[in-house]
Structures are given as structure tokens and as C-alpha cells.
Design a protein around this motif. Structure first.
Motif, PDB file in Angstrom:
ATOM      1  N   ALA A   1     -55.324 -76.903  55.563  1.00  0.00           N
ATOM      2  CA  ALA A   1     -54.486 -77.220  54.410  1.00  0.00           C
ATOM      3  C   ALA A   1     -53.065 -76.767  54.719  1.00  0.00           C
ATOM      4  N   ARG A   2     -52.111 -77.294  53.985  1.00  0.00           N
ATOM      5  CA  ARG A   2     -50.707 -76.929  54.193  1.00  0.00           C
ATOM      6  C   ARG A   2     -50.163 -76.360  52.886  1.00  0.00           C
ATOM      7  N   LEU A   3     -49.461 -75.255  53.024  1.00  0.00           N
ATOM      8  CA  LEU A   3     -48.862 -74.592  51.874  1.00  0.00           C
ATOM      9  C   LEU A   3     -47.363 -74.512  52.100  1.00  0.00           C
ATOM     10  N   LEU A   4     -46.607 -75.179  51.248  1.00  0.00           N
ATOM     11  CA  LEU A   4     -45.148 -75.141  51.307  1.00  0.00           C
ATOM     12  C   LEU A   4     -44.675 -74.137  50.270  1.00  0.00           C
TER      13      LEU A   4
ATOM     14  N   GLU B   1     -43.285 -73.787  55.593  1.00  0.00           N
ATOM     15  CA  GLU B   1     -44.571 -74.468  55.432  1.00  0.00           C
ATOM     16  C   GLU B   1     -45.571 -73.804  56.364  1.00  0.00           C
ATOM     17  N   LEU B   2     -46.741 -73.467  55.817  1.00  0.00           N
ATOM     18  CA  LEU B   2     -47.793 -72.787  56.559  1.00  0.00           C
ATOM     19  C   LEU B   2     -49.017 -73.681  56.665  1.00  0.00           C
ATOM     20  N   GLU B   3     -49.676 -73.635  57.803  1.00  0.00           N
ATOM     21  CA  GLU B   3     -50.964 -74.315  57.956  1.00  0.00           C
ATOM     22  C   GLU B   3     -52.037 -73.251  57.853  1.00  0.00           C
ATOM     23  N   LEU B   4     -52.956 -73.438  56.904  1.00  0.00           N
ATOM     24  CA  LEU B   4     -53.967 -72.429  56.601  1.00  0.00           C
ATOM     25  C   LEU B   4     -55.352 -73.059  56.537  1.00  0.00           C
ATOM     26  N   PRO B   5     -56.376 -72.265  56.817  1.00  0.00           N
ATOM     27  CA  PRO B   5     -57.715 -72.765  56.523  1.00  0.00           C
ATOM     28  C   PRO B   5     -57.876 -72.840  55.006  1.00  0.00           C
ATOM     29  N   PRO B   6     -58.637 -73.800  54.513  1.00  0.00           N
ATOM     30  CA  PRO B   6     -58.811 -73.884  53.059  1.00  0.00           C
ATOM     31  C   PRO B   6     -59.541 -72.650  52.541  1.00  0.00           C
TER      32      PRO B   6
ATOM     33  N   GLU C   1     -55.472 -80.427  51.626  1.00  0.00           N
ATOM     34  CA  GLU C   1     -54.473 -80.398  50.556  1.00  0.00           C
ATOM     35  C   GLU C   1     -53.115 -79.950  51.101  1.00  0.00           C
ATOM     36  N   ARG C   2     -52.060 -80.474  50.518  1.00  0.00           N
ATOM     37  CA  ARG C   2     -50.701 -80.019  50.797  1.00  0.00           C
ATOM     38  C   ARG C   2     -50.127 -79.566  49.464  1.00  0.00           C
TER      39      ARG C   2
END
Length: 129
Positions: free
Chosen positions: A37-40, A72-77, A109-110
Motif C-alpha cells: 500500500a502507499r501512504l502519502l 510517500e511511503l510504501e508499506l505492507p497493508p 490502497e493509496r
């Protein structure tokens, strides 16, 4: 001739015994890794203080956001315990503002969240647009 006949018999016997064995049981397949998932994360340029905000997931500092910046971070859900606090440098360290929140990020998800600062504290809120 005897040797050829014997070879044929062995070949036929091997083929018959292989045909009578049950098919092999398929091996369990490795689970498909969860889609990341991506978290901005962004910071409002109109905040009432110029102090940087530190964003932590668990006990680990992830990012420091200055005014009007984003990352923006790429994270495991999954579910993340998030802490927000003002930078402890200089004047900002005396303000002692912070908050704890939990966020849930689904596979693929973003999500765009904005750090909001007001007199009551810091918090993450869904960003417009």
C-alpha cells in the motif's frame, strides 16, 4: 534376442507400475505476498507554527515534515499505531504537543493523509483531493 525381450519386459513392467500409482499430491503453494500500500503524508502550509512534525509508526521515526512538504511511503497493508509530535529542537521542544492515532491501510490502497495542527494538538486527517 533374449536380452531384447528382457529389456521390453522390464520397460512394460515399469510403465504398468507407474500407471497404477496414485497421482502425486500437489505441494502447498507459497501464499501470494500481500500487495503493498502507499501512504502519502503531507503538511499544511498554513499551520500556526513553523515547527517540524515527526511522524512515527510504532517506536520507529518514519519521517519529519516541514511546512508545506510531503512524502510517500510504501508499506505492507495493515494497522499502524501512529504517533505525531513536534520536533524537539529549539523552541519547538518546549511545546510538548503530540498525538496517537491508529490507521488501517488495505492492500493496494493509496491513502493521502495530512498533518493538521491546531490548539488542541496534532492529528492526521484525510487530505482534500
Amino acid at each position: 534376442m533374449l536380452r531384447t525381450a528382457l529389456s521390453c519386459c522390464l520397460l512394460i513392467a515399469a510403465t504398468c507400475s507407474a500407471a497404477s500409482e496414485p497421482p502425486p499430491i500437489p505441494l502447498a503453494q507459497d501464499p501470494v505476498p500481500a500487495q503493498s500500500a502507499r501512504l502519502l503524508l503531507s503538511r499544511d502550509a498554513n499551520a500556526p507554527t513553523a515547527c517540524d512534525v515527526e511522524v512515527l509508526l510504532g517506536e520507529r521515526q518514519i519521517v519529519t515534515l516541514a511546512l508545506d512538504t510531503h512524502t510517500e511511503l510504501e508499506l505492507p497493508p495493515g494497522e499502524y499505531a501512529t504517533q505525531l509530535r513536534l520536533s524537539r529542537a529549539g523552541y519547538c521542544g518546549t511545546l510538548n504537543l503530540g498525538s496517537n492515532q491508529s490507521i488501517l491501510i488495505n492492500p493496494g490502497e493509496r491513502r493521502h493523509l495530512q498533518v493538521i495542527y491546531n490548539d488542541d494538538g496534532l492529528f492526521l486527517a484525510p487530505a482534500d483531493g
